[in-house]
Design a protein around this motif. Structure first.
Motif, mmCIF file in Angstrom:
data_model
loop_
_atom_site.group_PDB
_atom_site.id
_atom_site.type_symbol
_atom_site.label_atom_id
_atom_site.label_comp_id
_atom_site.label_asym_id
_atom_site.label_seq_id
_atom_site.Cartn_x
_atom_site.Cartn_y
_atom_site.Cartn_z
ATOM 1 N N HIS A 143 -8.147 -6.067 2.301
ATOM 2 C CA HIS A 143 -7.230 -7.512 1.952
ATOM 3 C C HIS A 143 -5.927 -7.102 1.106
ATOM 4 O O HIS A 143 -6.022 -6.276 0.421
ATOM 5 N N THR A 144 -4.861 -7.920 1.473
ATOM 6 C CA THR A 144 -3.775 -7.805 0.560
ATOM 7 C C THR A 144 -3.449 -9.199 0.583
ATOM 8 O O THR A 144 -2.757 -9.873 1.477
ATOM 9 N N SER A 145 -3.788 -10.153 -0.435
ATOM 10 C CA SER A 145 -3.327 -11.560 -0.389
ATOM 11 C C SER A 145 -2.743 -12.098 -1.733
ATOM 12 O O SER A 145 -3.242 -11.672 -2.785
ATOM 13 N N ALA A 165 -4.255 -3.261 5.595
ATOM 14 C CA ALA A 165 -4.436 -3.876 4.059
ATOM 15 C C ALA A 165 -3.949 -2.694 3.181
ATOM 16 O O ALA A 165 -3.662 -1.522 3.571
ATOM 17 N N ILE A 166 -3.551 -2.963 2.001
ATOM 18 C CA ILE A 166 -2.810 -1.986 0.824
ATOM 19 C C ILE A 166 -3.842 -0.824 0.721
ATOM 20 O O ILE A 166 -3.430 0.394 0.997
ATOM 21 N N ASN A 211 4.625 -12.171 2.869
ATOM 22 C CA ASN A 211 3.725 -11.371 3.696
ATOM 23 C C ASN A 211 4.216 -9.909 3.398
ATOM 24 O O ASN A 211 5.187 -9.682 3.090
ATOM 25 N N PHE A 212 3.304 -9.019 3.841
ATOM 26 C CA PHE A 212 3.414 -7.635 3.525
ATOM 27 C C PHE A 212 3.136 -6.904 5.088
ATOM 28 O O PHE A 212 2.521 -7.472 5.863
ATOM 29 N N SER A 213 3.716 -5.880 5.219
ATOM 30 C CA SER A 213 3.418 -4.772 6.367
ATOM 31 C C SER A 213 3.226 -3.307 5.979
ATOM 32 O O SER A 213 4.395 -2.798 5.319
ATOM 33 N N PHE A 214 1.980 -2.983 5.802
ATOM 34 C CA PHE A 214 1.986 -1.639 5.450
ATOM 35 C C PHE A 214 1.465 -0.440 6.328
ATOM 36 O O PHE A 214 0.894 0.548 6.074
ATOM 37 N N THR A 250 4.948 -4.632 -3.553
ATOM 38 C CA THR A 250 3.633 -5.491 -3.727
ATOM 39 C C THR A 250 4.000 -6.028 -5.088
ATOM 40 O O THR A 250 4.171 -7.278 -5.317
ATOM 41 N N VAL A 251 4.726 -5.668 -6.158
ATOM 42 C CA VAL A 251 4.806 -5.972 -7.520
ATOM 43 C C VAL A 251 6.045 -6.988 -7.283
ATOM 44 O O VAL A 251 6.143 -8.152 -7.922
#
Ligand code: KG4
Ligand code: ZN
Length: 334
Positions: A143-145, A165-166, A211-214, A250-251
């Motif tokens: 997860h990355t939430s 996820a990260i 949102n993130f994309s890794f 992320t930060v």
């Protein structure tokens, strides 16, 4: 939960069999963690069937050890909580069934706990001033939430990863580099002596969202490795460059979310919150913004029963208990 009674928390969602014993409201009397990680290492990832069998073989032992450590007996348990979602279904079922059996035989209430909530609430164990409203940052292998917790028990997902996820990004990148599993701690260590700006990597920004994309950064790393077959000598710099890219985004998004929703506390949880660079950077940027950033210590960062006991107790206090039909669920939202 009567005076003098304790809360038992069971965690079995992935590769840790763990039981925590909590003396309400927040004193941890025992937190026994038994991990099958070693058994999965030859396969480069957690093998569900192995994890599940390990839980079955170990849960009794962990239970006895926890009671002994806490200096309590079975009759002292006033509430039993177990992670019921999300996780590996066979693994979850072991803990949930064990909890239901205790509930039935001791005639005590049972509460099913969401593993993600437990990771965030883990901050309450060590920090009495940690409470809603807060911004939760959950970063783990699955997860990355970014979650807004406006009041107790109310979790609102602000954004999450659209692909990997990260922690998964750390693990997959480590694998590409021929490092071991899990990759997060190895990259963290290598990066300590690497130059993060010598081999820079890009990560998708997805502007205007939380949102993130890794997943794209893996291709960046792979291309670099293919173009530099002698990358072995540069692996510290590659690790540092990769880590900087995923941590900085992320930060940045975390601080932006705290600002937008006017939240003064940030509670971090999940395996990746052990990352030393992330801890440092989020702390620095948080201070700059006048925010307080909370990280659980390592024993409460890893999957553990104490956080489940605490999250279960909080639910119970809000009047939420589960019935014995509660299913174990492999995936669940907020
Ligand atoms: O929360 P967790 O134990 O299990 C899940 O629920 O996923 O998180 C495991 C993840 C793995 O991907 C692992 O590589 C990552 O946490 N991790 C780290 C570090 N320690 C563990 N990632 C970056 N830096 C670390 N120091
Ligand atoms: Zn976890």
């Amino acid at each position: 939960v009567k005076r003098g009674q304790v809360v038992l928390g069971i965690e079995s969602s992935c590769d840790e069999t763990s039981i925590g014993i909590l003396k309400p409201p927040r004193q941890v009397l025992a937190n026994i963690i038994s991990s099958s990680l070693e058994k999965h290492q030859p396969f480069g990832g957690v093998v569900p069937e192995i994890a599940c069998r390990f839980h079955l073989e170990n849960i009794d032992i962990v239970f006895d050890e926890a009671l002994k450590k806490a200096g309590t007996c079975v009759e002292d348990i006033g509430l039993v909580a177990a992670t019921h979602a999300p996780g590996l279904i066979g693994a979850l079922l072991v803990g949930v069934s064990f909890a239901k059996a205790l509930s039935l035989s001791l005639d005590i209430p049972f509460v099913g706990v969401n593993h993600l909530e437990a990771h965030l609430e883990a901050n309450r164990i060590e920090y009495p001033d940690f409470k809603p409203p807060y911004l939760g940052l959950l970063i783990s292998g699955g997860h990355t939430s970014l979650v807004r917790v406006a009041k107790a028990g109310k979790y609102e997902l602000l954004g999450g990863t659209v692909d990997d996820a990260i922690g998964e990004a750390f693990d997959k990148t480590a694998k590409l580099m021929g490092l071991g599993y899990p990759g997060g701690p190895i990259i963290d260590r290598l990066a300590e002596t690497g130059d993060p700006d010598r081999v820079p990597f890009k990560v998708a920004l997805l502007p205007g969202t939380f949102n993130f994309s890794f997943s794209g950064i893996k291709t960046g790393v792979l291309n670099y490795l293919n173009q530099h077959p002698d990358f072995e000598k540069d692996k510290n710099d590659i690790a540092a460059g990769f880590q900087k890219a995923v941590v900085e985004i992320t930060v940045k998004k975390t601080i932006e979310a705290a600002r937008e929703f006017k939240l003064k506390r940030i509670g971090v949880g999940g395996g990746v919150s052990a990352n030393s660079f992330l801890r440092k950077r989020l702390q620095e940027e948080g201070e700059r913004e006048g925010l307080k950033v909370y990280f659980p210590s390592l024993q409460y960062t890893l999957d553990n029963g104490a956080m489940v006991a605490l999250a279960g107790f909080l639910k119970y206090k809000r009047g939420e208990t589960s019935n014995l039909k509660l299913p174990a669920l492999p995936s669940v939202g907020w």
